[in-house]
Write an enzyme that holds these catalytic residues in place. Structure first.
Site, PDB file in Angstrom:
ATOM      1  N   ASP A 179     -12.347  10.190 -16.877  1.00 13.52           N
ATOM      2  CA  ASP A 179     -11.558  11.120 -16.925  1.00 13.52           C
ATOM      3  C   ASP A 179     -11.075  11.879 -15.628  1.00 13.52           C
ATOM      4  OD1 ASP A 179     -10.575  13.853 -17.360  1.00 13.52           O
ATOM      5  OD2 ASP A 179     -10.800  13.459 -19.522  1.00 13.52           O
ATOM      6  N   HIS A 180     -10.249  11.604 -14.938  1.00  9.90           N
ATOM      7  CA  HIS A 180     -10.292  12.084 -13.587  1.00  9.90           C
ATOM      8  C   HIS A 180     -10.419  13.588 -13.272  1.00  9.90           C
ATOM      9  CE1 HIS A 180      -6.199  12.840 -13.839  1.00  9.90           C
ATOM     10  NE2 HIS A 180      -5.849  13.453 -12.956  1.00  9.90           N
ATOM     11  N   HIS A 242      -8.399  15.428 -20.830  1.00 10.20           N
ATOM     12  CA  HIS A 242      -8.613  16.489 -19.833  1.00 10.20           C
ATOM     13  C   HIS A 242      -9.220  17.766 -20.193  1.00 10.20           C
ATOM     14  CE1 HIS A 242      -7.105  12.998 -17.692  1.00 10.20           C
ATOM     15  NE2 HIS A 242      -6.034  13.365 -17.959  1.00 10.20           N
TER      16      HIS A 242
HETATM   17  P1  NAP Z   1       1.167  -0.334 -13.221  1.00  7.92           P
HETATM   18  O1  NAP Z   1       1.762   0.501 -11.905  1.00  7.92           O
HETATM   19  O2  NAP Z   1       2.033  -0.747 -14.269  1.00  7.92           O
HETATM   20  O3  NAP Z   1       0.162  -1.620 -12.890  1.00  7.92           O
HETATM   21  C1  NAP Z   1      -0.146  -2.299 -13.828  1.00  7.92           C
HETATM   22  C2  NAP Z   1      -0.854  -3.537 -13.370  1.00  7.92           C
HETATM   23  O4  NAP Z   1      -1.251  -4.381 -14.182  1.00  7.92           O
HETATM   24  C3  NAP Z   1      -0.171  -4.414 -12.055  1.00  7.92           C
HETATM   25  O5  NAP Z   1      -1.065  -4.481 -11.027  1.00  7.92           O
HETATM   26  C4  NAP Z   1       0.037  -5.522 -12.879  1.00  7.92           C
HETATM   27  O6  NAP Z   1       0.106  -6.630 -11.924  1.00  7.92           O
HETATM   28  C5  NAP Z   1      -1.110  -5.619 -13.832  1.00  7.92           C
HETATM   29  N1  NAP Z   1      -0.798  -6.304 -15.008  1.00  7.92           N
HETATM   30  C6  NAP Z   1       0.320  -6.233 -15.997  1.00  7.92           C
HETATM   31  N2  NAP Z   1       0.111  -6.981 -16.682  1.00  7.92           N
HETATM   32  C7  NAP Z   1      -0.764  -7.933 -16.392  1.00  7.92           C
HETATM   33  C8  NAP Z   1      -1.038  -9.186 -17.133  1.00  7.92           C
HETATM   34  N3  NAP Z   1      -0.804  -9.748 -18.318  1.00  7.92           N
HETATM   35  N4  NAP Z   1      -2.085  -9.762 -16.794  1.00  7.92           N
HETATM   36  C9  NAP Z   1      -2.708  -9.372 -15.525  1.00  7.92           C
HETATM   37  N5  NAP Z   1      -2.294  -8.266 -14.760  1.00  7.92           N
HETATM   38  C10 NAP Z   1      -1.392  -7.464 -15.370  1.00  7.92           C
HETATM   39  O7  NAP Z   1       0.264   0.742 -13.909  1.00  7.92           O
HETATM   40  P2  NAP Z   1      -0.679   2.081 -13.314  1.00  7.92           P
HETATM   41  O8  NAP Z   1      -0.071   3.144 -13.291  1.00  7.92           O
HETATM   42  O9  NAP Z   1      -1.477   1.455 -12.066  1.00  7.92           O
HETATM   43  O10 NAP Z   1      -1.838   2.256 -14.616  1.00  7.92           O
HETATM   44  C11 NAP Z   1      -3.031   1.278 -14.782  1.00  7.92           C
HETATM   45  C12 NAP Z   1      -3.870   2.158 -15.720  1.00  7.92           C
HETATM   46  O11 NAP Z   1      -4.138   3.251 -15.371  1.00  7.92           O
HETATM   47  C13 NAP Z   1      -2.958   2.440 -17.159  1.00  7.92           C
HETATM   48  O12 NAP Z   1      -3.974   2.115 -18.190  1.00  7.92           O
HETATM   49  C14 NAP Z   1      -2.670   4.004 -17.093  1.00  7.92           C
HETATM   50  O13 NAP Z   1      -2.597   4.610 -18.204  1.00  7.92           O
HETATM   51  C15 NAP Z   1      -4.000   4.438 -16.293  1.00  7.92           C
HETATM   52  N6  NAP Z   1      -3.693   5.571 -15.517  1.00  7.92           N
HETATM   53  C16 NAP Z   1      -2.730   5.514 -14.420  1.00  7.92           C
HETATM   54  C17 NAP Z   1      -2.573   6.783 -13.764  1.00  7.92           C
HETATM   55  C18 NAP Z   1      -1.496   6.602 -12.497  1.00  7.92           C
HETATM   56  O14 NAP Z   1      -1.711   7.769 -11.870  1.00  7.92           O
HETATM   57  N7  NAP Z   1      -0.955   5.606 -12.468  1.00  7.92           N
HETATM   58  C19 NAP Z   1      -3.332   7.879 -14.008  1.00  7.92           C
HETATM   59  C20 NAP Z   1      -4.265   8.002 -14.971  1.00  7.92           C
HETATM   60  C21 NAP Z   1      -4.472   6.714 -15.810  1.00  7.92           C
HETATM   61  P3  NAP Z   1       1.154  -7.897 -12.258  1.00  7.92           P
HETATM   62  O15 NAP Z   1       2.465  -7.184 -12.638  1.00  7.92           O
HETATM   63  O16 NAP Z   1       1.162  -8.475 -11.029  1.00  7.92           O
HETATM   64  O17 NAP Z   1       0.581  -8.447 -13.159  1.00  7.92           O
END
Ligand code: NAP
Length: 509
Positions: A179-180, A242
Site C-alpha cells: 500500500d504505497h 489507503h
Molecule cells: P500496465 O501498464 O497495464 O502493465 C501490465 C503489465 O502486465 C505489462 O508489462 C504487460 O506486459 C504485463 N502483462 C499483461 N498481460 C500479461 C500476461 N498474460 N502475461 C504476462 N504479462 C502480462 O499495468 P500497470 O499500471 O503497470 O499496473 C500493474 C499493477 O499495479 C496492477 O495491478 C495495478 O492495479 C497496480 N497498480 C498500478 C499503479 C500505477 O501507477 N500504474 C499504481 C498502483 C497499483 P505485456 O503486454 O508485454 O505482456
C-alpha cells in the site's frame, strides 16, 4: 542485503517504468543493493536484454527523483537487468524462467533468494502464485517472497478467496502487500513522532484531541482508467486501503522500538476497535459523491458522466467522506473524519489533528475561532505544521494563528517505492498490509458497499474544483466540527495568514 533475484512480472508496464525502476536506481545510488542483486523482467512481448535495459534507462531518466548524470553508474546499474518472455498462463514459460533464475543464481553465488514482484493486473495473481509453486520456482534455497500491488480483492469474499489461493503457494510471512501510502516518509514517521516526543505522546488521546481529519484529494478525473474505475469507485480505490491504513498509522499506540509483529498487532487492534456500521446507519455516517462539470486551476473540466467510457446514469462514487469512531480508551468519542475524491480543488494528502480548546464555550466555528492544529502534510509536499492560537497584538481582543512549520525538499526524500522495495528486500514487513488488516478493512467497508449497491445512500454531486459535496461539510457540522484548511491558498500546505508568525528556528522542530 543478500544476493537476490528480483523477478518482475509486468516489466514493460506503467508501474514498473514510473515507480519500480526509478526506486531501484535510487537504492543502487545509495549503495542499498547487493552487488549480486539482479532483475529478470517478464512480459508477453519479445524484448531483447539490450532493448529491455534501454527501456529501464529511459524510465530512470524520465522518472528518477535524482537527475541521471553519471553514465558509468547507469551502465553498472543496468548490467543486472535481463528479460524473459512469459505469458502468465503458459506453464512452459515458468520452466524456462526457472532455468534462467538458476543460471543467474549460480553466477551470483551465495544463498539464492527470490523476490517475485507482481506488477500485473490482479486477475493474474492466483495463476502466477500457483505456477510459481508448480514449476519449482518457489523452491528457493534461500528465502522467497511475493510482493503484490493492490487491489487485494473487490469485496470481502473475493479478498478472502484470493488470500486462500495465495496462501497455498506462500506463507503470510512471505507475502508483502504494497500500500504505497505506507511507504511515504511522513506516514512512516507518524508513530515515531508520538513515541519519541513527550509532548505529542502526552496529547495523543481523547482528553486533548477533539477530532482527526484525513484527506486525500486528487485534481485528476478518471483519465484513461474509466472502465476500471467505474467498477471500483473511491470507496474501493482509495478508502478501503489507503485511507484506512492512514487511520491505523495515526491511531496506533506503540511501545518504543516495536518489532514489525507488534506494529501489525497494534494495527489489527485499531481495526478491531473500529465501531462497525450497520447497512442502515451508512447514510448517517457516509457521504457519497460524484463530480459534475467545473473548473480546476482555471481550466474547465467535464463531469464524470461525460467522461469517455463512463456509462450513462452511472452511480459510481468519485468522492467519499465518512465519520468513524474507535472504541478504545485512547480514542473513544474522537471522531475520525476521512474523505477522498477525484477532481477536487487541490491535490493533497494530509492529516489534521484538531486539539480541544480548554476554555471554548461555543462549538461552532466562528470568525474569531482559531483552532489549535497539528497538520501532517503527506503529499505532494511533506511537512509538519503546528498551528497555535495566539493573541493578536495589533487588534485588541482578537486572536490569530501562529505557525511552526517544517517542510522537506522532495529531492531529498526517498520515494515510497524506494522505502518499500528496500524493506521487502530486507524482510521487514512493518509497512506492508498484513492479511488481518486487509480482511478487517473489507469487513468494515462491506456494509457500505451493500448500501451503495442497494442505492439506500443518496448520491450527491459536487462541482469539479470544489472540496466535495456540501453534505460532507454537514457531516462534520453535526458535531460542531469543520474541515480545516479548505482554502484556495492551501495548495502549498497550511494557509499562511498575513500576520503569521513563523519561528526562525522552526526547521529544528
Ligand atoms: P500496465 O501498464 O497495464 O502493465 C501490465 C503489465 O502486465 C505489462 O508489462 C504487460 O506486459 C504485463 N502483462 C499483461 N498481460 C500479461 C500476461 N498474460 N502475461 C504476462 N504479462 C502480462 O499495468 P500497470 O499500471 O503497470 O499496473 C500493474 C499493477 O499495479 C496492477 O495491478 C495495478 O492495479 C497496480 N497498480 C498500478 C499503479 C500505477 O501507477 N500504474 C499504481 C498502483 C497499483 P505485456 O503486454 O508485454 O505482456
Amino acid at each position: 542485503m543478500e544476493a537476490t533475484t528480483f523477478v518482475l512480472f509486468g516489466a514493460t508496464g506503467d508501474l514498473a517504468r514510473r515507480k519500480i525502476y526509478p526506486a531501484l536506481y535510487n537504492l543502487f545510488l545509495d549503495h542499498k543493493l547487493n552487488h549480486s542483486f539482479s532483475v529478470i523482467g517478464l512480459g508477453r512481448r519479445e524484448v531483447a536484454d539490450e532493448a529491455f535495459q534501454a527501456m529501464v534507462e529511459r524510465s530512470i531518466r524520465d522518472f528518477s527523483r535524482r537527475e541521471v548524470k553519471d553514465s558509468a553508474s547507469v551502465r553498472s546499474f543496468l548490467k543486472s537487468f535481463r528479460y524473459n518472455v512469459l505469458d502468465v498462463g503458459h506453464t512452459e514459460d515458468y520452466k524456462k524462467l526457472l532455468q534462467r533464475v538458476e543460471q543467474q543464481e549460480k553466477r551470483a553465488g551465495g544463498s539464492p533468494n527470490r523476490m517475485f514482484y507482481l506488477s500485473v493486473g490482479p486477475e493474474f495473481f492466483e495463476t502466477i502464485a500457483f505456477n510459481i509453486k508448480q514449476s519449482g520456482l518457489g523452491n528457493a534455497k534461500g528465502w522467497k517472497r511475493l510482493v503484490i500491488e493492490k487491489p487485494f480483492g473487490h469485496d470481502l469474499l473475493s479478498a478472502q478467496e484470493l488470500n486462500q489461493k495465495l496462501s497455498e503457494a506462500f506463507t503470510e510471512e512471505e507475502i508483502y502487500r504494497i500500500d504505497h501510502y505506507l511507504g511515504k516518509p511522513m506516514v512512516q514517521e507518524l508513530d515515531v513522532f508520538q513515541q519519541s516526543n513527550p509532548v505529542l505522546h502526552a496529547l495523543w488521546n481523547n482528553r486533548y484531541i477533539s477530532n482527526v481529519q484525513i484527506t486525500a484529494a486528487e485534481t485528476v478525473g478518471v483519465e484513461e482508467r474509466a472502465g476500471y474505475y467505474d467498477h471500483v469507485g473511491a470507496l474501493r480505490d482509495m478508502f478501503q486501503n489507503h485511507m484506512l491504513q492512514l487511520l491505523m498509522m495515526l491511531a496506533i499506540r506503540l511501545p518504543k522500538d516495536s518489532s514489525p509483529d507488534e506494529v501489525r498487532f497494534k494495527k489489527k487492534e485499531v481495526m478491531e476497535a473500529l465501531e462497525s456500521l450497520d447497512e442502515g446507519d451508512v447514510q448517517f455516517n457516509v457521504v457519497r459523491g460524484q463530480y459534475t462539470a467545473g473548473t480546476i486551476q482555471g481550466k474547465p473540466v467535464q463531469g464524470y458522466l461525460s467522461e469517455p467510457g463512463i456509462p450513462a446514469g452511472s452511480t459510481n462514487d468519485t468522492f467519499i467522506a465518512a465519520r468513524l469512531q474507535i472504541d478504545d480508551p485512547f480514542w473513544k468519542d474522537v471522531p475520525f473524519y476521512i474523505r477522498t475524491g477525484k477532481r477536487m480543488k487541490e491535490k493533497s494528502t494530509r492529516i489534521v489533528i484538531e486539539f480541544k480548546e480548554p476554555l471554548k464555550q461555543s462549538s461552532s466555528a466562528g470568525e474569531n475561532d482559531i483552532p489549535n492544529l497539528l497538520v501532517f502534510e503527506i503529499s505532494p509536499n511533506e511537512g509538519l505544521t503546528l498551528q497555535l492560537k495566539a493573541r493578536d497584538p495589533q487588534h485588541k481582543g482578537k486572536f490569530k494563528a501562529m505557525h511552526i512549520d517544517f517542510h522537506t525538499s522532495s529531492i531529498e526524500v526517498p520515494e515510497a517505492y524506494e522505502n518499500l522495495i528496500h524493506d521487502a528486500l530486507h524482510g521487514d514487513p512493518s509497512f506492508f498490509a498484513h492479511w488481518n488488516e486487509v480482511e478487517l478493512s473489507w469487513k468494515w467497508v462491506q456494509p457500505i458497499l451493500n448500501a451503495f449497491d442497494k442505492n439506500t445512500v443518496p448520491l450527491h454531486t459536487y462541482a469539479a474544483g470544489s472540496f466535495g459535496p456540501a453534505e460532507s461539510d454537514q457531516l462534520l457540522a453535526k458535531k460542531g466540527h469543520h474541515w480545516w484548511l479548505d482554502t484556495a491558498e492551501a495548495a502549498n500546505g497550511v494557509e499562511e495568514e498575513e500576520n503569521d508568525v513563523s519561528l526562525p528556528d522552526a526547521s529544528n522542530f
